[in-house]
Motif scaffolding. Structure first.
Motif, PDB file in Angstrom:
ATOM      1  N   VAL A 129       0.836  -1.209   0.000  1.00  0.00           N
ATOM      2  CA  VAL A 129       0.000   0.000   0.000  1.00  0.00           C
ATOM      3  C   VAL A 129       0.868   1.255   0.000  1.00  0.00           C
ATOM      4  O   VAL A 129       0.616   2.211  -0.746  1.00  0.00           O
ATOM      5  N   ILE A 130       1.917   1.248   0.828  1.00  0.00           N
ATOM      6  CA  ILE A 130       2.816   2.404   0.905  1.00  0.00           C
ATOM      7  C   ILE A 130       3.547   2.577  -0.425  1.00  0.00           C
ATOM      8  O   ILE A 130       3.680   3.701  -0.937  1.00  0.00           O
ATOM      9  N   ALA A 131       4.023   1.471  -0.995  1.00  0.00           N
ATOM     10  CA  ALA A 131       4.746   1.536  -2.267  1.00  0.00           C
ATOM     11  C   ALA A 131       3.850   2.063  -3.387  1.00  0.00           C
ATOM     12  O   ALA A 131       4.274   2.902  -4.191  1.00  0.00           O
ATOM     13  N   ASP A 132       2.615   1.593  -3.440  1.00  0.00           N
ATOM     14  CA  ASP A 132       1.684   2.065  -4.473  1.00  0.00           C
ATOM     15  C   ASP A 132       1.451   3.569  -4.345  1.00  0.00           C
ATOM     16  O   ASP A 132       1.381   4.290  -5.358  1.00  0.00           O
ATOM     17  N   ALA A 133       1.333   4.040  -3.116  1.00  0.00           N
ATOM     18  CA  ALA A 133       1.130   5.474  -2.894  1.00  0.00           C
ATOM     19  C   ALA A 133       2.339   6.272  -3.369  1.00  0.00           C
ATOM     20  O   ALA A 133       2.194   7.351  -3.962  1.00  0.00           O
ATOM     21  N   GLU A 157       2.307   6.504  -7.119  1.00  0.00           N
ATOM     22  CA  GLU A 157       1.225   7.366  -7.607  1.00  0.00           C
ATOM     23  C   GLU A 157       1.338   8.801  -7.102  1.00  0.00           C
ATOM     24  O   GLU A 157       0.518   9.652  -7.441  1.00  0.00           O
ATOM     25  N   GLY A 158       2.344   9.076  -6.291  1.00  0.00           N
ATOM     26  CA  GLY A 158       2.582  10.432  -5.816  1.00  0.00           C
ATOM     27  C   GLY A 158       1.550  10.951  -4.841  1.00  0.00           C
ATOM     28  O   GLY A 158       1.232  12.145  -4.819  1.00  0.00           O
ATOM     29  N   ARG A 159       1.006  10.074  -4.017  1.00  0.00           N
ATOM     30  CA  ARG A 159       0.018  10.491  -3.021  1.00  0.00           C
ATOM     31  C   ARG A 159       0.416   9.940  -1.656  1.00  0.00           C
ATOM     32  O   ARG A 159       1.170   8.967  -1.561  1.00  0.00           O
ATOM     33  N   PRO A 160      -0.083  10.544  -0.587  1.00  0.00           N
ATOM     34  CA  PRO A 160       0.232  10.006   0.744  1.00  0.00           C
ATOM     35  C   PRO A 160      -0.472   8.673   0.964  1.00  0.00           C
ATOM     36  O   PRO A 160      -1.597   8.473   0.490  1.00  0.00           O
ATOM     37  N   PRO A 161       0.181   7.746   1.670  1.00  0.00           N
ATOM     38  CA  PRO A 161      -0.469   6.459   1.948  1.00  0.00           C
ATOM     39  C   PRO A 161      -1.613   6.619   2.941  1.00  0.00           C
ATOM     40  O   PRO A 161      -1.574   7.493   3.814  1.00  0.00           O
ATOM     41  N   GLU A 162      -2.619   5.797   2.783  1.00  0.00           N
ATOM     42  CA  GLU A 162      -3.759   5.800   3.706  1.00  0.00           C
ATOM     43  C   GLU A 162      -3.851   4.411   4.318  1.00  0.00           C
ATOM     44  O   GLU A 162      -4.342   3.473   3.694  1.00  0.00           O
ATOM     45  N   VAL A 163      -3.361   4.297   5.529  1.00  0.00           N
ATOM     46  CA  VAL A 163      -3.240   2.985   6.160  1.00  0.00           C
ATOM     47  C   VAL A 163      -4.053   2.877   7.440  1.00  0.00           C
ATOM     48  O   VAL A 163      -4.832   1.936   7.626  1.00  0.00           O
ATOM     49  N   THR A 164      -3.898   3.837   8.339  1.00  0.00           N
ATOM     50  CA  THR A 164      -4.423   3.684   9.695  1.00  0.00           C
ATOM     51  C   THR A 164      -5.925   3.409   9.716  1.00  0.00           C
ATOM     52  O   THR A 164      -6.394   2.522  10.452  1.00  0.00           O
TER      53      THR A 164
END
Length: 266
Positions: A104-108, A111-118
């Motif tokens: 998920v972090i790598a994809d973000a 794609e140049g966007r912040p990761p959304e995990v929490t």
């Protein structure tokens, strides 16, 4: 310290290594045997992998062990003491990451966007990381202290993480688990030094292990910084762990050695 100078650092010692089926744990086990340990017990949740590593060592004994299972940890350490009479050195390298969140972090990043995990992190993912990394460390520390306190001697080294200090974006459960590992280890260290037991922590940065090999390419590229050393090898981290376990580190108690190649200081 030269190879000749440290050849017999662990002469006659009985040692146990968790997470010894690969990476840092396997490197520690090999080095303990090379430096004279009379017995090295290798424990890992992957029984096939740890058996393969143990076969390389003259006195290696493999144990299939999930450190999240408290009773199994107790039994494994009790077996070591029953068979060898004592436990002198324990290096705890077992741990897990979260490959799905890494992706998920790598994809973000790509794609140049912040990761959304929490807000998407489910209870099962949180508990898995905490159960192995933090609960497992407690189980191993407790069992080792029970084995070492009666003889008032022993050295325990725990593999933590530099993520405790830089708290990577999108990786809250892993950073939290390792922060707990550091605090737990330091609290235990201050208690058990009165019984002659030393507990210390190595906090590696990016290191070439099986875990790192599963890291998505975008994340690995993000760690590539020409201003600092590249990924450490497992053997380099093992060298630090075994320094902490050796008599040369007699005055180090509750230390956390940051081994991240200069990425940041704490």
């Amino acid at each position: 310290m030269s190879g000749d100078a440290r050849q017999g650092r662990f002469e006659g010692k009985v040692a146990m290594v968790t997470g010894a089926g690969s990476g840092m744990g396997a490197a520690v086990a090999r080095q303990l045997a090379a430096e004279g340990a009379r017995a090295v017990v290798l424990a890992d949740v992957n029984g096939e992998a740890v058996t393969a590593v143990a076969k390389e060592l003259p006195d290696g004994r493999p144990v299939s062990l999930d450190v999240a299972d408290a009773e199994a940890v107790d039994a494994a350490v009790e077996d070591v003491v029953r068979e060898h009479g004592r436990l002198d050195v324990l290096v705890h390298a077992a741990g897990v990451d979260d490959p799905e969140v890494k992706q998920v972090i790598a994809d973000a990043l790509v794609e140049g966007r912040p990761p959304e995990v929490t807000d998407r992190l489910d209870d099962a993912s949180w508990r898995r990381v905490m159960r192995v990394n933090l609960d497992g460390t407690f189980h191993v520390l407790r069992a080792a202290v029970r084995a070492m306190r009666p003889v008032k001697a022993g050295a325990i080294v725990v593999i933590g993480s530099s993520s405790v200090f830089d708290a990577p974006v999108g990786y809250p459960h892993y950073a939290a688990s390792k922060a707990g590992v550091h605090a737990l280890s330091q609290a235990v260290a201050k208690e058990v030094i009165a019984s002659g037991i030393r507990v210390n922590v190595v906090a590696p940065g990016p290191t070439e292990t099986g875990m790192a090999a599963r890291t998505p390419a975008a994340l690995r590229t993000g760690f590539a910084d020409p201003r600092v050393r590249p990924y450490a090898t497992s053997e380099e981290i093992a060298d630090i762990a075994l320094f902490l376990a050796s008599d040369a580190a007699a005055n180090l108690v509750g230390a956390v050695l940051l081994a991240n190649g200069g990425r940041f200081t704490a």
